[in-house]
Design an enzyme around this catalytic site. Structure first.
Site, PDB file in Angstrom:
ATOM      1  N   ILE A  89      41.284 -77.403   1.301  1.00 50.26           N
ATOM      2  CA  ILE A  89      41.394 -77.549  -0.151  1.00 50.26           C
ATOM      3  C   ILE A  89      42.871 -77.761  -0.461  1.00 50.26           C
ATOM      4  CG2 ILE A  89      41.159 -76.332  -2.339  1.00 50.26           C
ATOM      5  CD1 ILE A  89      38.671 -74.980  -1.147  1.00 50.26           C
TER       6      ILE A  89
ATOM      7  N   HIS B 218      33.056 -87.958   1.422  1.00 47.72           N
ATOM      8  CA  HIS B 218      32.310 -86.702   1.330  1.00 47.72           C
ATOM      9  C   HIS B 218      30.847 -86.952   1.700  1.00 47.72           C
ATOM     10  CE1 HIS B 218      31.431 -82.659  -0.019  1.00 47.72           C
ATOM     11  NE2 HIS B 218      30.358 -83.155  -0.594  1.00 47.72           N
TER      12      HIS B 218
HETATM   13  C1  GAR Z   1      32.469 -86.518   7.792  1.00 51.03           C
HETATM   14  O1  GAR Z   1      31.073 -86.529   7.738  1.00 51.03           O
HETATM   15  C2  GAR Z   1      33.052 -86.318   6.411  1.00 51.03           C
HETATM   16  O2  GAR Z   1      32.266 -86.837   5.390  1.00 51.03           O
HETATM   17  C3  GAR Z   1      33.100 -84.812   6.308  1.00 51.03           C
HETATM   18  O3  GAR Z   1      33.486 -84.388   7.595  1.00 51.03           O
HETATM   19  C4  GAR Z   1      32.985 -85.309   8.560  1.00 51.03           C
HETATM   20  C5  GAR Z   1      34.119 -85.644   9.502  1.00 51.03           C
HETATM   21  O4  GAR Z   1      33.643 -86.293  10.636  1.00 51.03           O
HETATM   22  N1  GAR Z   1      33.994 -84.375   5.307  1.00 51.03           N
HETATM   23  C6  GAR Z   1      33.798 -83.297   4.560  1.00 51.03           C
HETATM   24  O5  GAR Z   1      32.844 -82.552   4.690  1.00 51.03           O
HETATM   25  C7  GAR Z   1      34.882 -83.047   3.527  1.00 51.03           C
HETATM   26  N2  GAR Z   1      34.476 -82.010   2.638  1.00 51.03           N
HETATM   27  P1  GAR Z   1      34.628 -87.101  11.572  1.00 51.03           P
HETATM   28  O6  GAR Z   1      35.779 -86.171  11.927  1.00 51.03           O
HETATM   29  O7  GAR Z   1      33.827 -87.427  12.786  1.00 51.03           O
HETATM   30  O8  GAR Z   1      35.094 -88.323  10.844  1.00 51.03           O
END
Ligand code: GAR
Length: 214
Positions: free
Chosen positions: A88, A105
């Site tokens: 955050i 998101h």
């Molecule tokens: C993704 O799905 C993104 O949308 C989420 O984390 C994942 C990261 O995956 N973000 C959140 O939840 C933000 N609140 P990655 O590291 O494989 O790209």
């Protein structure tokens, strides 16, 4: 500039997309708040500069965000992407990057802000789910929406199957929005996201509509 906390599959999708011919943008650096974030390896493999800044080394959120801001500004980036950056951010940080800070998101915002989005979509009996790219403002997961992509929730789906499907959509959404920004087509005007000078609906554009030419 891309900020990450984990595996960095979205970062990989961005790296791959920007490696294409005629790309208007490049990733100047990747910063992780966790030294073991696999995305750092992905960045290094692509020859991108990396930094690690652990929030555990700072007395409070403001001190971490100030240090993070210094690290980012040293790269002088035009755009900062939160690609699975699980922190955050303080209002001061967010204001500093107003109009050039984007987040992806894993839900159809404004539904399911925060964490555990896939399980919450199931628990609430949602019929559809998806991912959203939005400008970041002081309100957590609350800034102006840019682009969403939807998937149908079907019987037998669980949080893991939804995560897989949503991430496949994310790999399409984020690179497309970055292309718009790099081509100077996307702006934040007052509190409204605008594409080609026209306001984007408050509910965001839908990838499905763009693909079918609507
Ligand atoms: C993704 O799905 C993104 O949308 C989420 O984390 C994942 C990261 O995956 N973000 C959140 O939840 C933000 N609140 P990655 O590291 O494989 O790209």
């Amino acid at each position: 500039m891309v900020l990450i906390s984990g595996s960095g599959t979205n970062l990989q999708a961005l790296i791959d997309d920007l490696a294409g011919q005629g790309s208007l943008a490049s990733i100047v650096g990747v910063i992780a708040n966790k030294a073991d974030a696999y995305g750092l390896q992905r960045a290094a493999n692509a020859g991108i500069a990396t930094r690690t800044l652990s929030h555990r080394d700072f007395v409070d959120r403001a001190a971490f965000d100030q240090a993070l801001q210094r690290e980012i500004d040293a790269f002088n980036p035009d755009l900062i992407l939160l690609a699975g950056f699980m922190r955050i951010l303080t209002a001061d940080f967010v204001k500093h990057y107003r109009g050039r800070l984007l987040n992806i998101h894993p839900s159809l915002l404004p539904k399911h802000k925060g964490l555990q989005t896939h399980q919450r979509a199931l628990d609430e009996g949602d019929l559809e789910h998806g991912a959203t790219v939005h400008f970041v403002t002081e309100e957590l997961d609350g800034g102006p929406l840019i682009l969403q992509s939807r998937i149908k929730i079907i019987q037998g789906d669980d949080a893991a199957s939804l995560a897989t499907q949503v991430q496949q959509q994310e790999y399409l959404l984020f690179p497309l929005v970055v292309r718009w920004f790099a081509a100077d087509r996307l702006h934040l005007n007052h509190d409204r996201a605008c594409l080609d000078g026209g306001p984007i609906p408050a509910s965001g554009l839908r990838l499905e509509d763009l693909e079918s030419g609507i």
